[in-house]
Motif scaffolding. Structure first.
Motif, PDB file in Angstrom:
ATOM      1  N   GLY A 128       0.784  -1.232   0.000  1.00  0.00           N
ATOM      2  CA  GLY A 128       0.000   0.000   0.000  1.00  0.00           C
ATOM      3  C   GLY A 128       0.808   1.270   0.000  1.00  0.00           C
ATOM      4  N   VAL A 129       2.143   1.170   0.148  1.00  0.00           N
ATOM      5  CA  VAL A 129       2.997   2.355   0.180  1.00  0.00           C
ATOM      6  C   VAL A 129       3.525   2.644  -1.227  1.00  0.00           C
ATOM      7  N   VAL A 130       3.489   3.924  -1.618  1.00  0.00           N
ATOM      8  CA  VAL A 130       3.947   4.366  -2.930  1.00  0.00           C
ATOM      9  C   VAL A 130       5.071   5.386  -2.752  1.00  0.00           C
ATOM     10  N   HIS A 131       6.163   5.224  -3.497  1.00  0.00           N
ATOM     11  CA  HIS A 131       7.285   6.158  -3.476  1.00  0.00           C
ATOM     12  C   HIS A 131       7.246   7.016  -4.741  1.00  0.00           C
ATOM     13  N   LYS A 132       7.485   8.330  -4.579  1.00  0.00           N
ATOM     14  CA  LYS A 132       7.472   9.243  -5.722  1.00  0.00           C
ATOM     15  C   LYS A 132       8.728  10.111  -5.701  1.00  0.00           C
ATOM     16  N   THR A 133       9.268  10.369  -6.899  1.00  0.00           N
ATOM     17  CA  THR A 133      10.400  11.273  -7.061  1.00  0.00           C
ATOM     18  C   THR A 133      10.106  12.238  -8.204  1.00  0.00           C
ATOM     19  N   THR A 134      10.391  13.523  -7.989  1.00  0.00           N
ATOM     20  CA  THR A 134      10.238  14.529  -9.040  1.00  0.00           C
ATOM     21  C   THR A 134      11.480  15.414  -9.073  1.00  0.00           C
ATOM     22  N   ILE A 162      15.218  18.334  -5.778  1.00  0.00           N
ATOM     23  CA  ILE A 162      14.633  16.995  -5.759  1.00  0.00           C
ATOM     24  C   ILE A 162      13.466  16.941  -4.775  1.00  0.00           C
ATOM     25  N   HIS A 163      12.287  16.528  -5.267  1.00  0.00           N
ATOM     26  CA  HIS A 163      11.127  16.274  -4.412  1.00  0.00           C
ATOM     27  C   HIS A 163      11.046  14.767  -4.169  1.00  0.00           C
ATOM     28  N   THR A 164      10.924  14.364  -2.927  1.00  0.00           N
ATOM     29  CA  THR A 164      10.694  12.950  -2.620  1.00  0.00           C
ATOM     30  C   THR A 164       9.479  12.833  -1.717  1.00  0.00           C
ATOM     31  N   SER A 165       8.671  11.820  -1.956  1.00  0.00           N
ATOM     32  CA  SER A 165       7.535  11.543  -1.078  1.00  0.00           C
ATOM     33  C   SER A 165       7.307  10.047  -0.999  1.00  0.00           C
ATOM     34  N   THR A 166       6.858   9.596   0.166  1.00  0.00           N
ATOM     35  CA  THR A 166       6.517   8.208   0.369  1.00  0.00           C
ATOM     36  C   THR A 166       5.311   8.149   1.287  1.00  0.00           C
ATOM     37  N   GLY A 167       4.362   7.304   0.977  1.00  0.00           N
ATOM     38  CA  GLY A 167       3.165   7.262   1.806  1.00  0.00           C
ATOM     39  C   GLY A 167       2.103   6.338   1.259  1.00  0.00           C
ATOM     40  N   GLN A 168       0.962   6.344   1.945  1.00  0.00           N
ATOM     41  CA  GLN A 168      -0.201   5.566   1.539  1.00  0.00           C
ATOM     42  C   GLN A 168      -1.203   6.530   0.918  1.00  0.00           C
ATOM     43  N   PRO A 169      -1.435   6.443  -0.392  1.00  0.00           N
ATOM     44  CA  PRO A 169      -2.331   7.382  -1.070  1.00  0.00           C
ATOM     45  C   PRO A 169      -3.692   7.466  -0.398  1.00  0.00           C
ATOM     46  N   GLY A 170      -4.117   8.699  -0.146  1.00  0.00           N
ATOM     47  CA  GLY A 170      -5.407   8.942   0.494  1.00  0.00           C
ATOM     48  C   GLY A 170      -5.389   8.838   1.994  1.00  0.00           C
ATOM     49  N   VAL A 171      -4.242   8.404   2.579  1.00  0.00           N
ATOM     50  CA  VAL A 171      -4.164   8.232   4.038  1.00  0.00           C
ATOM     51  C   VAL A 171      -3.143   9.189   4.642  1.00  0.00           C
ATOM     52  N   SER A 172      -1.855   8.991   4.318  1.00  0.00           N
ATOM     53  CA  SER A 172      -0.796   9.834   4.874  1.00  0.00           C
ATOM     54  C   SER A 172       0.414   9.828   3.953  1.00  0.00           C
ATOM     55  N   GLU A 173       1.323  10.803   4.189  1.00  0.00           N
ATOM     56  CA  GLU A 173       2.478  10.952   3.306  1.00  0.00           C
ATOM     57  C   GLU A 173       3.589  11.680   4.035  1.00  0.00           C
ATOM     58  N   PHE A 174       4.852  11.271   3.767  1.00  0.00           N
ATOM     59  CA  PHE A 174       6.022  12.029   4.188  1.00  0.00           C
ATOM     60  C   PHE A 174       6.631  12.643   2.939  1.00  0.00           C
ATOM     61  N   PHE A 175       6.722  13.980   2.894  1.00  0.00           N
ATOM     62  CA  PHE A 175       7.154  14.700   1.702  1.00  0.00           C
ATOM     63  C   PHE A 175       8.208  15.727   2.071  1.00  0.00           C
ATOM     64  N   GLU A 176       9.243  15.839   1.241  1.00  0.00           N
ATOM     65  CA  GLU A 176      10.234  16.894   1.452  1.00  0.00           C
ATOM     66  C   GLU A 176      10.860  17.297   0.126  1.00  0.00           C
ATOM     67  N   GLU A 177      11.026  18.595  -0.050  1.00  0.00           N
ATOM     68  CA  GLU A 177      11.698  19.163  -1.216  1.00  0.00           C
ATOM     69  C   GLU A 177      12.940  19.889  -0.723  1.00  0.00           C
ATOM     70  N   VAL A 178      14.111  19.475  -1.188  1.00  0.00           N
ATOM     71  CA  VAL A 178      15.357  20.114  -0.768  1.00  0.00           C
ATOM     72  C   VAL A 178      16.268  20.314  -1.969  1.00  0.00           C
ATOM     73  N   TRP A 179      17.146  21.306  -1.855  1.00  0.00           N
ATOM     74  CA  TRP A 179      18.186  21.543  -2.849  1.00  0.00           C
ATOM     75  C   TRP A 179      19.417  20.743  -2.433  1.00  0.00           C
ATOM     76  N   GLN A 180      19.907  19.881  -3.325  1.00  0.00           N
ATOM     77  CA  GLN A 180      21.069  19.068  -3.027  1.00  0.00           C
ATOM     78  C   GLN A 180      22.210  19.431  -3.973  1.00  0.00           C
ATOM     79  N   SER A 181      23.429  19.484  -3.421  1.00  0.00           N
ATOM     80  CA  SER A 181      24.595  19.923  -4.186  1.00  0.00           C
ATOM     81  C   SER A 181      25.582  18.779  -4.408  1.00  0.00           C
ATOM     82  N   GLY A 182      26.305  18.870  -5.523  1.00  0.00           N
ATOM     83  CA  GLY A 182      27.308  17.867  -5.853  1.00  0.00           C
ATOM     84  C   GLY A 182      28.297  18.411  -6.855  1.00  0.00           C
TER      85      GLY A 182
END
Length: 233
Positions: free
Chosen positions: A110-116, A147-167
């Motif tokens: 039931g958990v879905v991972h997303k990257t944008t 990079i936007h990353t999110s992981t969660g159960q659609p329609g229930v809850s989600e952990f989301f964070e957008e941060v600037w990463q350097s390399g």
């Protein structure tokens, strides 16, 4: 993979020798400012690692490696100075693509991972060798990405964070001077974005925190190929 690198190297070598005898042809002037645009493709590999178990991971050490591929476009600006056949300078670029990946967790039903990836930017030193109307060059410098990353159960809850990463960025390319001001080119860049921790708590869709701490380390490797057009002032 080796065959691709061999073909690319063969192309650059053949282009170099196809320019003829440098003693019989005048080398183009590459000194000055330039401004232009680029378009091409990206193959990005994200690296996720859970630092602890949470609502969206069964255990610490769990990994997720999404591939984010697609088309990109952007602009570049820089300055070059030439000493005989040698050319050096700096280049800044910004590129956008709105690239996405969505996949189901392999450990937590039931958990879905997303990257944008919305956009990235570079600031690099540029050093090359000019022969007739061609400039063969390498790049090295800073790379940063949104990079936007999110992981969660659609329609229930989600952990989301957008941060600037350097390399860092390593690249190579070839430019061809079509006229006094118009420059056409092709460029390949490799970008490495080291891992960075993303920590916090998930949020319920109806509002409020889940109260469960989440900690994920994320990094990325980008392979980017573009065609370019610039105006040299």
């Amino acid at each position: 993979m080796f065959n691709r690198f061999a073909l690319g190297a063969a192309f650059l070598v053949s282009a170099f020798f196809a320019t003829g005898n440098p003693a019989q042809a005048e080398t183009a002037d590459w000194s000055g400012f330039y401004l232009g645009a680029h378009a091409g493709g990206i193959a990005a590999k994200e690296h996720w690692k859970w630092n602890q178990a949470g609502l969206y991971a069964a255990s610490a050490g769990e990994t997720h490696d999404p591939s984010v591929n697609g088309l990109i476009a952007g602009g570049q600006a820089g300055y070059l100075h030439q000493w005989g056949p040698w050319v050096a300078g700096v280049e800044l670029s910004a590129t956008t693509g709105h690239l996405k990946d969505k996949s189901n967790s392999t450990s937590t039903p039931g958990v879905v991972h997303k990257t944008t990836i919305d956009w990235f930017a570079t600031a690099a030193a540029k050093f090359g060798y000019a022969r007739e109307d061609y400039l063969f060059y390498g790049l090295a410098g800073y790379a940063g990405t949104d990079i936007h990353t999110s992981t969660g159960q659609p329609g229930v809850s989600e952990f989301f964070e957008e941060v600037w990463q350097s390399g860092f960025l390593l690249g190579a390319g070839v430019d061809y001077k079509l006229s006094k001001h118009i420059v056409l080119g092709a460029q390949y860049n490799y970008m490495h974005i080291p891992e960075r921790d993303r920590t916090g708590t998930g949020q319920f869709e109806i509002g409020g925190s889940t109260g469960v701490a989440e900690s994920i380390s994320t990094g990325a490797d980008y392979h980017i190929a573009t065609l370019r057009m610039s105006w040299q002032f």
